[in-house]
Write an enzyme that holds these catalytic residues in place. Structure first.
Site, short mmCIF file in Angstrom:
data_model
loop_
_atom_site.label_atom_id
_atom_site.label_comp_id
_atom_site.label_asym_id
_atom_site.label_seq_id
_atom_site.Cartn_x
_atom_site.Cartn_y
_atom_site.Cartn_z
N PHE A 190 0.83 -1.21 0.00
CA PHE A 190 0.00 0.00 0.00
C PHE A 190 0.86 1.25 0.00
O PHE A 190 0.55 2.24 -0.64
CB PHE A 190 -0.93 0.01 1.22
CG PHE A 190 -2.07 -0.94 1.08
CD1 PHE A 190 -2.59 -1.25 -0.18
CD2 PHE A 190 -2.65 -1.54 2.19
CE1 PHE A 190 -3.66 -2.14 -0.32
CE2 PHE A 190 -3.70 -2.42 2.06
CZ PHE A 190 -4.21 -2.71 0.81
N GLU B 18 -3.39 3.25 16.32
CA GLU B 18 -3.24 2.02 15.54
C GLU B 18 -3.66 0.84 16.39
O GLU B 18 -3.17 0.65 17.50
CB GLU B 18 -1.76 1.89 15.11
CG GLU B 18 -1.41 0.59 14.44
CD GLU B 18 -2.25 0.30 13.21
OE1 GLU B 18 -2.23 1.12 12.27
OE2 GLU B 18 -2.96 -0.75 13.19
N GLU C 130 -7.37 6.35 6.76
CA GLU C 130 -7.36 5.63 5.49
C GLU C 130 -7.92 4.24 5.77
O GLU C 130 -7.19 3.32 6.10
CB GLU C 130 -5.94 5.57 4.92
CG GLU C 130 -5.92 5.36 3.41
CD GLU C 130 -6.36 3.98 2.99
OE1 GLU C 130 -7.54 3.64 3.19
OE2 GLU C 130 -5.53 3.25 2.44
N GLU D 133 -14.70 -1.83 4.36
CA GLU D 133 -13.76 -2.22 5.43
C GLU D 133 -14.15 -1.55 6.75
O GLU D 133 -13.35 -1.47 7.68
CB GLU D 133 -12.32 -1.91 5.00
CG GLU D 133 -11.89 -2.81 3.82
CD GLU D 133 -10.44 -2.60 3.38
OE1 GLU D 133 -9.70 -1.87 4.05
OE2 GLU D 133 -10.07 -3.20 2.35
#
Lengths: 613, 613
Positions: free
Chosen positions: A346, A370, A414, A423
């Site tokens: 990516f 994260e 993102e 997603e």
């Protein structure tokens, strides 16, 4: 020898064949053709005057009058250089029972002989009438017990129907077939989309309109047989093709379709091949007196010229060749932790980062949230490497449950999938907007999914090969290639962030796709899905075909299959329903068609396919 | 209490219900209805003014405004006497999102409440528009997790289309639904023919033409709601029904469809119910002031009269009740040896023996050739018992390989299956005709199979319940009952004996069934098959419906299913292909449809179903 060397192209469309008449000296025929520059011959294997019933009545030998003993060539020569051409007189749907039975016997005998010769493929003559039930039944039987590729010959023709005419003109059952695609479609439906059944398209001097021609790019077209009478003559007397024909041939090159030249020499090129023809000396076997130089070489030369003129494949395209029409399960980045390799891929896609970059001149304080503990380790290394310790605080947490020490001005994420929300970006950002200031903004600020109906025989067969319901109710990420897009995309679901309305993330949308009248009838194997995201203000990023961001490769389209191919009569509207639904632990889509006919509801309650929360 | 006692009838059509308005005292409503002679009520369970969004806005209680606590009746009372009626205001396909969401919440809440009450069934309001995708999706979801029967209310109406009108009039997607069967068909296709999904037909004062009405006898119609305004008035002022309505109601009685009376009293019968109405005293609750005698009793009495007027079921029909729509595998008498019980059943069927009897006055010499060694023992006993030792020689052998000591004048056989040749009579008799004299005759001298397309939801669901391909490619012997025959039969294969032409016993036949225009659209679940045999000269015997031999019960029809229900638009022709094929060890059929759409070839190479040689 191949038409040329096009960097990156390893497909079969480099090879060009020639259709021949029956010839009882196969080695001579092959030498003549190969030395003329052709790569293979499409040749009858059995004398066309043979009829099983006549031989039986004579009480004669049961040896087939074949073009050559298998021993005259070695198996790899037969296999690489000869495509069998089944006798064109056969008519398995004749009203005459004797013709029907003779035809069936001959078809089976010739295929059996071709198998014995190790041929890879045979070309079946075009069905002679709209009703081809017995022909298809016999071919279907052969396909069950054989590895041979069978290419049904179909003329690329479609009579345009004047608007306002009655539907009786379209009647398949009434006799003359107006649209040869209909004939192919009936035949392959009877044979259940068998993966060894392909098409050999006969290209004639006039072409149907583009919408109608493009349908074929979703079909398993293996060869395009270009007739010499479809060539024009250029100023110097050489054969050439019209612009439309050129574009079509280029399309075939790009879709691994082999060209086959057929017909007789129609361009008498002064001082060239005309002079070199060796006249037949032996009157009893004129067919064997072949010229020293292949008389159809000028046509081959022109096709090679078209091939060599093609632009080389771009590097990105070459990299993605192996992904063409290859079904992948969509990522589940929320439920699963991605691997380092996926992140690496990516991050190579620089376009999306440059699209999102901002230069404000302001001092930034960044919280990097994260949820993948493995990726957190990478992030710490990265921050240290870049010397960002003062600006960046790494948070090892799921954004949906992190308690932020302060509220943010900007929320950058993102989380988009090929279909935008697939997603679970909506669920993640709804959870994260708690720590956005009331006037804070989200990048992206919104995103919309898009769909369009497609013909995609290859994808349908790949889904079908799993032999279960679940695979027909699953969405796939796939680089669409051998696909016919039947209508422009329509928007499906839109999500905007931040979202304070409390309306939830379930959605329902009914879409109506109008198939252009000049397309004719078509078959829909499923729906191709895309997204477009507004990052902020007028900055967008996406893969919707009409507005796609160039040179971006992070996202292939998504594909929602249908359990049964949907036949769409000419001029039909396709009415489709899509739902986005959610439960305690998962989000899923359901979909169905209600026009022109009705499908079951796919993936009811997310029974086959879902994305974990 | 039941409408009457009809000997042999144990079906649910003995029970008659009544549709009521919302009433908050369910025990009183039930007492009133049951004492009036009705067996059950079709009653709303929730106050029709309830809207989930309004209550939420009020921040009020989340308790549903139901018709009664579950405790006021015991579970078996709820289950036996109450069919739930889902609020008729719901509209899951409204363009107004709030209405759509309110409707979905209400539907789910009411079904959940009905489940809690142990109700067996709920009636769903008729779809309000042609497009019912979201309604069907929600019902489909409910069906996945519930044992409740859901009966979709559908008015029995079909606007007749004037010949010559354009197809746009039939356009399902254009708005108004012209044919309510279309609406039902779309709904149940979306729900994949779920076996708990049924129909409650609203019977109105005018009825569509017979062909159109008969389609419903192949559908899972559970109730027929007869409105009081569809009753006429007889000379004495009492309600009665038109001849066509009477015939329809009789049809329902014979197909286990329960009648429900609906509407208000429209027949003011002097000196009868009119006098006995107890006027409401308490103005605040007029709905609770119910008359002592049920005001709709005259309508119930008339329905009971129709029921009691029915002829009792014939003994044979009663015997066969348990076989109605029950799929059986066809016998394989050649490959297998039948059991004594099977012979016994067949021998009870005297009609076929009397049809075959001959009185010639000639002295007979009979060779009885039997390949089942067990049956041979029985034959020896029988010959001894009857004293036939001089006339009859028993041969324990397969007729195909027996070496006869002399040639016969007459070859009598009974090898016919439901589809004529499907028990391999052709192969057996071809083998046996070696010992027939050149001018000898065969009894039967010929036989022909017949087919017709049918709607048969029950059979389709039973085949589908096996969840494999093989069962959809198998023929079944079945006493057809809940079936709509869509077109007259057509002949398929004929075999004559003796047969010296050497043409073999493989066959191919293409059939074209014309569906009458006034039927409207229809769905085909498969093909019903029959036979007719010519025994000798003009003596025939068979089960083809238009020429069937009365009172013969050895053969039920055969049923060839289709893998997917075939939608047949109004005025279509159904084109079907049938093959009889044979190999070294077996004989089988293949079949497919090529119009109005194309099916796969069923049972290719006999992969799923075959008869052993």
């Amino acid at each position: 020898m191949p038409l040329g060397q096009r960097p990156g192209d390893k497909s079969e469309s480099r090879y060009c064949g020639i259709e021949t008449e029956f010839h009882d000296d196969m080695p001579q025929l092959l030498t003549y053709s190969l030395s003329g520059g052709f790569d293979f011959v499409v040749a009858p294997l059995v004398d066309p005057s043979y009829r099983p019933s006549i031989r039986n009545n004579n009480g004669g030998a049961t040896i087939l009058p074949v073009s050559a003993s298998d021993l005259v060539l070695n198996p790899s020569q037969w296999s690489s250089h000869v495509v069998g051409k089944i006798s064109s007189w056969i008519d398995l749907d004749s009203d005459n029972e004797e013709v029907r039975l003779d035809s069936e016997i001959t078809l089976k005998q010739e295929i059996a002989w071709a198998s014995h010769l190790s041929l890879q493929a045979c070309i079946l003559p075009a069905p002679r009438r709209g009703s081809c039930g017995n022909y298809a039944r016999c071919v279907n039987q052969i396909l069950q017990g054989n590895n041979m590729q069978l290419w049904l010959r179909v003329p690329l023709e479609k009579s345009e129907i004047v608007d306002g005419s009655t539907d009786a003109d379209c009647d398949l059952t009434g006799g003359r077939m107006l649209d040869s695609w209909e004939c192919w479609n009936t035949f392959r439906l009877l044979c259940e989309h068998h993966s060894q059944l392909g098409v050999a398209l006969d290209i004639l001097s006039s072409l149907p309109c583009n919408n109608s021609v493009w349908r074929w790019f979703g079909e398993p077209v293996r060869a395009a047989i270009v007739h010499t009478n479809s060539f024009l003559t250029n100023a110097r007397g050489y054969p050439c093709l019209s612009k439309r024909h050129q574009k079509l041939i280029t399309g075939f090159f790009n879709h691994s379709v082999q060209i086959v030249i057929s017909g007789s020499l129609l361009h008498n090129i002064a001082g060239d091949s005309g002079d070199e023809v060796l006249p037949a000396i032996d009157d009893d076997s004129p067919i064997e007196a072949l010229p020293a130089r292949h008389e159809l070489k000028p046509y081959l030369d022109y096709v090679a010229y078209l091939y060599q003129r093609l632009d080389p494949l771009p590097e990105q395209e070459r990299f993605e060749l192996g992904y063409r029409d290859f079904l992948q399960s969509p990522l589940q980045p929320l439920m699963d932790n991605l691997e380092a390799q996926t992140y690496e891929t990516f991050e190579k896609d620089v376009v999306k980062y440059s699209q999102a970059a901002e230069e404000t001149g302001r001092k930034l304080k960044v919280y990097a949230v994260e949820k993948n503990p493995n990726a957190v380790i990478t992030l710490h290394s990265l921050v240290k490497l870049e010397g960002w310790e003062d600006a960046v605080t790494i948070i090892s947490s799921d954004m949906r449950c992190w308690n932020a020490p302060e509220k943010a001005d900007i929320l950058v994420s993102e989380l988009l999938g090929s279909f935008g929300d697939n997603e679970l970006s909506p669920e993640c950002l709804d959870g994260a907007q708690r720590f956005l200031k009331p006037d804070g903004i989200s990048i992206p600020s919104s995103y919309t999914s898009f769909l369009q109906p497609v013909t995609a025989t290859k994808l349908y067969n790949d889904v079908k090969s799993h032999k279960d319901l679940a695979h027909f109710e699953t969405a796939y990420v796939v680089k669409l290639h051998r696909v016919a897009r039947l209508a422009p995309t329509l928007p499906v679901f839109t999500f905007a962030h931040p979202e304070y309305s409390n309306k939830g993330n379930e959605r329902y949308k009914k879409l109506r796709f109008e198939i252009p009248l000049d397309t004719g009838s078509a078959v829909v194997h499923g729906f191709a899905g895309y997204f477009d995201a507004t990052l902020y203000s007028d900055v967008h990023l996406g893969i919707e075909p009409s507005t796609l961001t160039p040179n971006m490769f992070s996202w292939f389209p998504i594909f929602f299959p249908l359990r049964e191919p949907l036949y769409v009569p000419r001029g039909s509207t396709i009415e489709v329903h899509f739902w986005r639904r959610s439960g305690a632990t998962k989000v899923w889509y359901e979909w169905c068609v209600t026009s022109p006919s009705t499908s079951p509801i796919h993936n009811s309650n997310g029974r086959s396919y879902w994305v974990g929360l």
